[in-house]
Design a protein around this motif. Structure first.
Motif, PDB file in Angstrom:
ATOM      1  N   LEU A  32       4.262  43.776   8.841  1.00  0.00           N
ATOM      2  CA  LEU A  32       3.560  43.329  10.029  1.00  0.00           C
ATOM      3  C   LEU A  32       4.351  42.183  10.635  1.00  0.00           C
ATOM      4  N   VAL A  33       4.744  42.355  11.899  1.00  0.00           N
ATOM      5  CA  VAL A  33       5.526  41.335  12.600  1.00  0.00           C
ATOM      6  C   VAL A  33       4.629  40.632  13.611  1.00  0.00           C
ATOM      7  N   LEU A  34       4.569  39.322  13.519  1.00  0.00           N
ATOM      8  CA  LEU A  34       3.916  38.497  14.528  1.00  0.00           C
ATOM      9  C   LEU A  34       4.930  38.290  15.645  1.00  0.00           C
ATOM     10  N   ASN A  35       4.676  38.902  16.779  1.00  0.00           N
ATOM     11  CA  ASN A  35       5.649  38.880  17.870  1.00  0.00           C
ATOM     12  C   ASN A  35       5.753  37.494  18.500  1.00  0.00           C
ATOM     13  N   LYS A  36       6.978  37.058  18.698  1.00  0.00           N
ATOM     14  CA  LYS A  36       7.264  35.819  19.423  1.00  0.00           C
ATOM     15  C   LYS A  36       7.797  36.105  20.821  1.00  0.00           C
ATOM     16  N   ILE A  69       8.021  38.167  10.225  1.00  0.00           N
ATOM     17  CA  ILE A  69       7.265  39.005   9.292  1.00  0.00           C
ATOM     18  C   ILE A  69       6.171  38.157   8.644  1.00  0.00           C
ATOM     19  N   VAL A  70       4.911  38.603   8.766  1.00  0.00           N
ATOM     20  CA  VAL A  70       3.792  37.833   8.214  1.00  0.00           C
ATOM     21  C   VAL A  70       3.059  38.567   7.101  1.00  0.00           C
ATOM     22  N   ARG A  83      10.618  35.962   7.440  1.00  0.00           N
ATOM     23  CA  ARG A  83      11.937  36.296   7.962  1.00  0.00           C
ATOM     24  C   ARG A  83      11.842  36.605   9.462  1.00  0.00           C
ATOM     25  N   ARG A  84      12.844  36.159  10.214  1.00  0.00           N
ATOM     26  CA  ARG A  84      12.922  36.391  11.650  1.00  0.00           C
ATOM     27  C   ARG A  84      13.615  37.737  11.909  1.00  0.00           C
ATOM     28  N   VAL A  85      13.000  38.581  12.728  1.00  0.00           N
ATOM     29  CA  VAL A  85      13.529  39.926  12.928  1.00  0.00           C
ATOM     30  C   VAL A  85      13.443  40.334  14.396  1.00  0.00           C
ATOM     31  N   ALA A  86      14.262  41.314  14.751  1.00  0.00           N
ATOM     32  CA  ALA A  86      14.147  42.025  16.024  1.00  0.00           C
ATOM     33  C   ALA A  86      14.056  43.509  15.707  1.00  0.00           C
ATOM     34  N   TYR A  87      13.476  44.286  16.642  1.00  0.00           N
ATOM     35  CA  TYR A  87      13.259  45.702  16.331  1.00  0.00           C
ATOM     36  C   TYR A  87      13.202  46.551  17.587  1.00  0.00           C
ATOM     37  N   HIS A  88      13.409  47.860  17.366  1.00  0.00           N
ATOM     38  CA  HIS A  88      13.189  48.894  18.364  1.00  0.00           C
ATOM     39  C   HIS A  88      12.151  49.842  17.793  1.00  0.00           C
ATOM     40  N   ALA A  89      10.985  49.905  18.429  1.00  0.00           N
ATOM     41  CA  ALA A  89       9.866  50.687  17.903  1.00  0.00           C
ATOM     42  C   ALA A  89       9.864  52.102  18.470  1.00  0.00           C
ATOM     43  N   GLY A  95       3.389  50.009  19.808  1.00  0.00           N
ATOM     44  CA  GLY A  95       4.637  49.288  19.941  1.00  0.00           C
ATOM     45  C   GLY A  95       4.493  47.794  20.072  1.00  0.00           C
ATOM     46  N   SER A  96       5.387  47.222  20.874  1.00  0.00           N
ATOM     47  CA  SER A  96       5.575  45.773  20.896  1.00  0.00           C
ATOM     48  C   SER A  96       4.670  45.026  21.873  1.00  0.00           C
ATOM     49  N   PHE A  97       3.928  45.726  22.725  1.00  0.00           N
ATOM     50  CA  PHE A  97       3.089  45.049  23.718  1.00  0.00           C
ATOM     51  C   PHE A  97       1.811  44.531  23.064  1.00  0.00           C
ATOM     52  N   ALA A  98       1.951  43.690  22.081  1.00  0.00           N
ATOM     53  CA  ALA A  98       0.816  43.206  21.299  1.00  0.00           C
ATOM     54  C   ALA A  98       1.205  41.923  20.578  1.00  0.00           C
ATOM     55  N   GLU A  99       0.223  41.214  20.101  1.00  0.00           N
ATOM     56  CA  GLU A  99       0.516  40.015  19.323  1.00  0.00           C
ATOM     57  C   GLU A  99       1.170  40.370  17.994  1.00  0.00           C
ATOM     58  N   CYS A 100       0.806  41.522  17.429  1.00  0.00           N
ATOM     59  CA  CYS A 100       1.377  41.967  16.152  1.00  0.00           C
ATOM     60  C   CYS A 100       1.791  43.429  16.247  1.00  0.00           C
ATOM     61  N   THR A 101       2.840  43.784  15.519  1.00  0.00           N
ATOM     62  CA  THR A 101       3.318  45.164  15.496  1.00  0.00           C
ATOM     63  C   THR A 101       3.619  45.578  14.061  1.00  0.00           C
ATOM     64  N   VAL A 102       3.130  46.770  13.686  1.00  0.00           N
ATOM     65  CA  VAL A 102       3.410  47.342  12.365  1.00  0.00           C
ATOM     66  C   VAL A 102       4.682  48.175  12.455  1.00  0.00           C
ATOM     67  N   LEU A 103       5.612  47.960  11.515  1.00  0.00           N
ATOM     68  CA  LEU A 103       6.914  48.623  11.564  1.00  0.00           C
ATOM     69  C   LEU A 103       7.341  49.093  10.179  1.00  0.00           C
ATOM     70  N   ASN A 104       8.192  50.101  10.172  1.00  0.00           N
ATOM     71  CA  ASN A 104       8.876  50.493   8.944  1.00  0.00           C
ATOM     72  C   ASN A 104       9.839  49.378   8.554  1.00  0.00           C
ATOM     73  N   ALA A 105       9.797  48.938   7.300  1.00  0.00           N
ATOM     74  CA  ALA A 105      10.605  47.791   6.853  1.00  0.00           C
ATOM     75  C   ALA A 105      12.099  48.039   6.990  1.00  0.00           C
ATOM     76  N   GLY A 106      12.535  49.295   6.986  1.00  0.00           N
ATOM     77  CA  GLY A 106      13.953  49.608   7.101  1.00  0.00           C
ATOM     78  C   GLY A 106      14.444  49.724   8.524  1.00  0.00           C
ATOM     79  N   ARG A 107      13.567  49.430   9.495  1.00  0.00           N
ATOM     80  CA  ARG A 107      13.932  49.615  10.893  1.00  0.00           C
ATOM     81  C   ARG A 107      13.826  48.311  11.679  1.00  0.00           C
ATOM     82  N   VAL A 108      14.189  47.227  11.033  1.00  0.00           N
ATOM     83  CA  VAL A 108      14.253  45.930  11.706  1.00  0.00           C
ATOM     84  C   VAL A 108      15.593  45.276  11.404  1.00  0.00           C
ATOM     85  N   MET A 109      16.008  44.381  12.292  1.00  0.00           N
ATOM     86  CA  MET A 109      17.256  43.633  12.127  1.00  0.00           C
ATOM     87  C   MET A 109      16.938  42.170  11.876  1.00  0.00           C
TER      88      MET A 109
END
Length: 313
Positions: A32-36, A69-70, A83-89, A95-109
């Protein structure tokens, strides 16, 4: 269950509206990524307007984001938290138009410490698309390549190619002579009709139809790389110039890429982010809007054709 603010799709209006939703439970390999910061791309407003994937009401659009990542799934190391990350969902998931986004752990930078969330959020879609295009052609002694169209993707692609030793020419009606000199581009053409040499590779960001018109400008054993659309059938007769045809679709990797494909792309993406952080790749500073200004940000991206980012407090 904890809730967060989202911009949710409205099918009747082909638009987004601010709302709230429960944060879903994580699968074992999800984070779970808390979007900045949230990056706005043409694919976002195009899909909101046309809805080619038949999103239901409540779907959260947005492919690019950056944050912290929270929370992690049960199969993942707790050290990933903070950890600070960027991603393509994926366009098929929330997707990313939210305060939080759920992502596959192997698909973030993972982000360099010196790279801001705002700049990081502007990069995944154009940067990873540019890298996919670059990887389509072999590094040989034939180094003359042509880029047609000069938006965010080709700005990055030109720098990647020049850094790798290619000689780059560009077709663009808007690119400034100052920018051409700064990037190290050899020749700027204002129109395709001015082309007077043949190239080892051509990267076209206009359309599949335009790419087809460019095929005669290729050398034997050349490469045409379609960054928009694709060429559906070969242009030349068989066993003549043996041109290679390539198509680029970053989003398709979510459906057809495996863990190895994603690991390779994310590691290459991280290397590019390091180069951006060190100033070795020149990036325009994006225009920023607040989270509550999502409709204005989408309109700005569409009308101004400038990189646009949403910031969250």
């Amino acid at each position: 269950m904890q809730q967060h603010q989202i911009w949710q799709y409205q099918t009747e209006l082909n638009s987004v509206a601010l709302g709230k939703a429960a944060i879903p439970l994580l699968a074992d390999n999800e984070i779970l990524v808390l979007n900045k910061a949230i990056g706005i791309n043409p694919v976002d407003w195009k899909f909101i307007q046309a809805n080619p994937l038949n999103w239901p009401d409540g779907h959260v659009p947005g492919v690019d984001g950056a944050g912290v990542i929270v929370q992690v799934g049960t199969n993942l190391d707790q050290s990933l938290i903070d950890r600070r990350v960027a991603y393509h969902a994926s366009l098929n998931r929330h997707g990313s138009f939210a305060e939080c986004t759920v992502l596959n752990a192997g698909r973030v930078m993972m982000l360099p410490d010196s790279l801001s969330f705002e700049l990081a959020a502007a990069l995944p879609c154009p940067m990873l698309t540019a890298w996919q295009a670059y990887e389509k052609i072999p590094l040989t002694s034939q180094r003359e390549v042509l880029i047609v169209g000069f938006g965010a993707v080709n700005n990055l692609l030109s720098q990647i190619l020049i850094n790798a030793g290619y000689i780059v020419d560009v077709v663009s009606a808007s690119l400034s002579e100052e920018r051409v000199k700064k990037l190290g581009i050899r020749q700027l053409y204002r129109e395709q009709s001015q082309l007077n040499i043949k190239y080892f590779a051509i990267f076209d960001a206009v359309s599949g139809e335009n790419s087809a018109h460019l095929v005669p400008q290729l050398r034997a054993n050349g490469h045409i790389v379609c960054i928009q659309d694709r060429i559906p059938a070969p242009i030349d007769p068989a066993f003549t110039r043996t041109i290679s045809y390539h198509e680029i679709a970053l989003g398709a990797l979510h459906d057809f890429g495996d863990i190895n494909d994603w690991n390779a792309l994310m590691r290459n993406g991280e290397a590019l982010l390091e180069r951006v952080a060190k100033g070795h790749i020149d990036i325009s500073v994006p225009i920023t809007f607040k989270f509550g200004q999502m409709p204005e940000a989408l309109e700005h991206s569409e009308l101004k054709k400038l990189k646009t980012v949403i910031t969250l407090s």
